[in-house]
Design a protein around this motif. Sequence first.
Motif, PDB file in Angstrom:
ATOM      1  N   GLY A  50      46.717  -6.855  34.736  1.00 18.13           N
ATOM      2  CA  GLY A  50      46.710  -5.842  32.327  1.00 18.13           C
ATOM      3  C   GLY A  50      47.792  -6.447  32.436  1.00 18.13           C
ATOM      4  O   GLY A  50      47.852  -6.229  31.198  1.00 18.13           O
ATOM      5  N   ILE A  51      48.956  -7.646  32.578  1.00 17.95           N
ATOM      6  CA  ILE A  51      49.487  -8.245  31.612  1.00 17.95           C
ATOM      7  C   ILE A  51      48.803  -9.622  31.529  1.00 17.95           C
ATOM      8  O   ILE A  51      48.213 -10.207  32.189  1.00 17.95           O
ATOM      9  N   GLY A  52      50.199 -10.424  30.275  1.00 18.76           N
ATOM     10  CA  GLY A  52      49.577 -11.614  30.295  1.00 18.76           C
ATOM     11  C   GLY A  52      48.321 -11.903  29.736  1.00 18.76           C
ATOM     12  O   GLY A  52      48.167 -12.994  29.686  1.00 18.76           O
ATOM     13  N   GLY A  53      47.752 -10.662  28.800  1.00 19.89           N
ATOM     14  CA  GLY A  53      46.383 -11.290  28.530  1.00 19.89           C
ATOM     15  C   GLY A  53      45.912 -12.109  27.240  1.00 19.89           C
ATOM     16  O   GLY A  53      46.987 -12.831  26.209  1.00 19.89           O
ATOM     17  N   CYS A  54      45.278 -13.033  27.461  1.00 16.97           N
ATOM     18  CA  CYS A  54      44.827 -14.205  26.747  1.00 16.97           C
ATOM     19  C   CYS A  54      43.348 -14.855  26.569  1.00 16.97           C
ATOM     20  O   CYS A  54      42.900 -13.681  27.021  1.00 16.97           O
TER      21      CYS A  54
END
Length: 245
Positions: free
Chosen positions: A119-123
């Motif tokens: 759930g990190i680095g969303g793009c």
Amino acid sequence: MTVERNPAPVAPSPVCAGTPHHGGAADGKLILALPKGRILKSAKPLLARAGIVPSSDCLDESSRRLRFDTNNPDLDVVRVRSFDVATFVAQGGAQLGICGADVMMEFDYPELYAPLDLGIGGCRVSVASPDGDDDAHDWSRHSCIRVATKYPNITRRHFAERGINADIVHLHGAMELAPMLGLSRLIVDLVDTGSTLRANGLHEVETIMQITSRLVVNRTALKTRPKEIAALIARFRDALLPVAA
């Protein structure tokens, strides 16, 4: 009379040096591959909640070191380009890694197992075209289109689903320059806020996929060192649980 000769002996296939060592580093440590840049910064709190604390210079962009010890004497981390994490883990240089879903889809390594979405680095991976190119999204007008990208496989598959042959200009950066310099009609690139596109006279036409980072594991290492790797996976899983109020 024809005399049969014994066939010449076939030389054995050469053994390639540097066979992947899936069980860990030569010193027996497990290796966790971390991507440089913004994802590494986003991963720091997650690593802390998982009880993994790399040496302080791991997050220092000016540090020339690439391998770092952690508070776990049996685990080291390595800092590599985000596009290389999947290869390091798939080839056994690292047993675990934090890898964007875009990289996983681009390379599609069968050796990788992705148990957790962190759930990190969303793009997102998107198609973009120059401002004023109003028919860029009308795929029916094209049978072939030139696209600049660092994602040739994702791009080809995406346009093939629309019956279009993507003529790829393979770049590793500065994709936004390609349309203005006549290298391509479109680009496919990673987009976060879209500010770089707008600053270079481009706009998003279509989103190909939403991206988050995943925990990836080498499948062979999972079989050869199951308890250690399962324990690390469990740590990351617990780190994703909501913090009690």
